[in-house]
Design a protein around this motif. Sequence first.
Motif, PDB file in Angstrom:
ATOM      1  N   ASP A 182       0.789  -1.130   0.107  1.00  0.00           N
ATOM      2  CA  ASP A 182      -0.013  -0.291   0.122  1.00  0.00           C
ATOM      3  C   ASP A 182       0.957   1.129   0.177  1.00  0.00           C
ATOM      4  OD1 ASP A 182      -1.747   2.181   0.376  1.00  0.00           O
ATOM      5  OD2 ASP A 182      -2.258   1.318   2.232  1.00  0.00           O
ATOM      6  N   LEU A 183       0.909   2.067  -1.125  1.00  0.00           N
ATOM      7  CA  LEU A 183       1.630   2.956  -1.397  1.00  0.00           C
ATOM      8  C   LEU A 183       1.667   4.160   0.024  1.00  0.00           C
ATOM      9  CD1 LEU A 183       2.023   4.125  -5.033  1.00  0.00           C
ATOM     10  CD2 LEU A 183       3.687   2.827  -3.561  1.00  0.00           C
ATOM     11  N   ALA A 184       0.443   4.241   0.375  1.00  0.00           N
ATOM     12  CA  ALA A 184       0.202   5.114   1.470  1.00  0.00           C
ATOM     13  C   ALA A 184       0.869   4.789   2.648  1.00  0.00           C
ATOM     14  CB  ALA A 184      -1.303   5.250   1.830  1.00  0.00           C
ATOM     15  N   THR A 185       1.313   3.684   3.006  1.00  0.00           N
ATOM     16  CA  THR A 185       2.252   3.172   4.175  1.00  0.00           C
ATOM     17  C   THR A 185       3.615   2.975   3.757  1.00  0.00           C
ATOM     18  OG1 THR A 185       2.116   0.806   3.540  1.00  0.00           O
ATOM     19  CG2 THR A 185       0.462   1.924   4.906  1.00  0.00           C
ATOM     20  N   THR A 188       6.656   8.764   1.872  1.00  0.00           N
ATOM     21  CA  THR A 188       6.730   9.879   2.394  1.00  0.00           C
ATOM     22  C   THR A 188       6.993  11.038   1.507  1.00  0.00           C
ATOM     23  OG1 THR A 188       7.325   9.007   4.611  1.00  0.00           O
ATOM     24  CG2 THR A 188       7.701  11.307   4.228  1.00  0.00           C
ATOM     25  N   TRP A 189       6.194  12.101   1.486  1.00  0.00           N
ATOM     26  CA  TRP A 189       6.409  13.076   0.364  1.00  0.00           C
ATOM     27  C   TRP A 189       6.917  14.328   1.304  1.00  0.00           C
ATOM     28  CZ3 TRP A 189       5.294  13.036  -4.844  1.00  0.00           C
ATOM     29  CH2 TRP A 189       4.675  12.135  -5.272  1.00  0.00           C
TER      30      TRP A 189
END
Length: 192
Positions: A182-185, A188-189
């Motif tokens: 899951d890219l959300a996890t 970091t941007w």
Amino acid sequence: MPIANQAALEFLLCRRSRPAKTLTTPVPDRADLDILLTAACRTPDHGKLEPWRFIVLQKAALSRLGDAVAARGAALDIDPDKIEKAQLQFSNADLAVAVVSAPVVSPKIPQIEQVLSAGAVCAALLNAALAAGWGANWLSGWASHDRDFVEQNLGLAPNETIAGFIHIGTERVAPPERPRPDLATKVTWVQS
């Protein structure tokens, strides 16, 4: 706007390793394998040191390694199930390429970058094989990290290690898709 290589991008977005135990003959011949190895050599390599090499393992060599794994595992008193798994990785295979991490002394390029380059070679060889229509899998295991085993059976120098064994062959069954990160996890941007 850059010009996308859409076919390559689509391949990378859906690539899937094939379990080594499901691979069978035919395997790439020498000419086919030369193309795959050439593709693998086009990997990131800071300083152009080429800190890796290949050992192509054909059926008889893989059978010999399977026997050697069994003997070495028994000598080390490794759990019999782990020995059998490692033995079958070799003895059931028809073709594998050992990617050897072979760092060189460099005043500019840290060893870790050279080791990572060998890992990139593994990924590039795996993806080249898959893109060429073969089934392929990147494996390691306890025997690949055992100094006596790799020096006596694969001829590695003391400064060399196995980055991975890339098994290549014809796929018998397509593996099911597996969950992906899951890219959300994972991302970091940082804006400032």
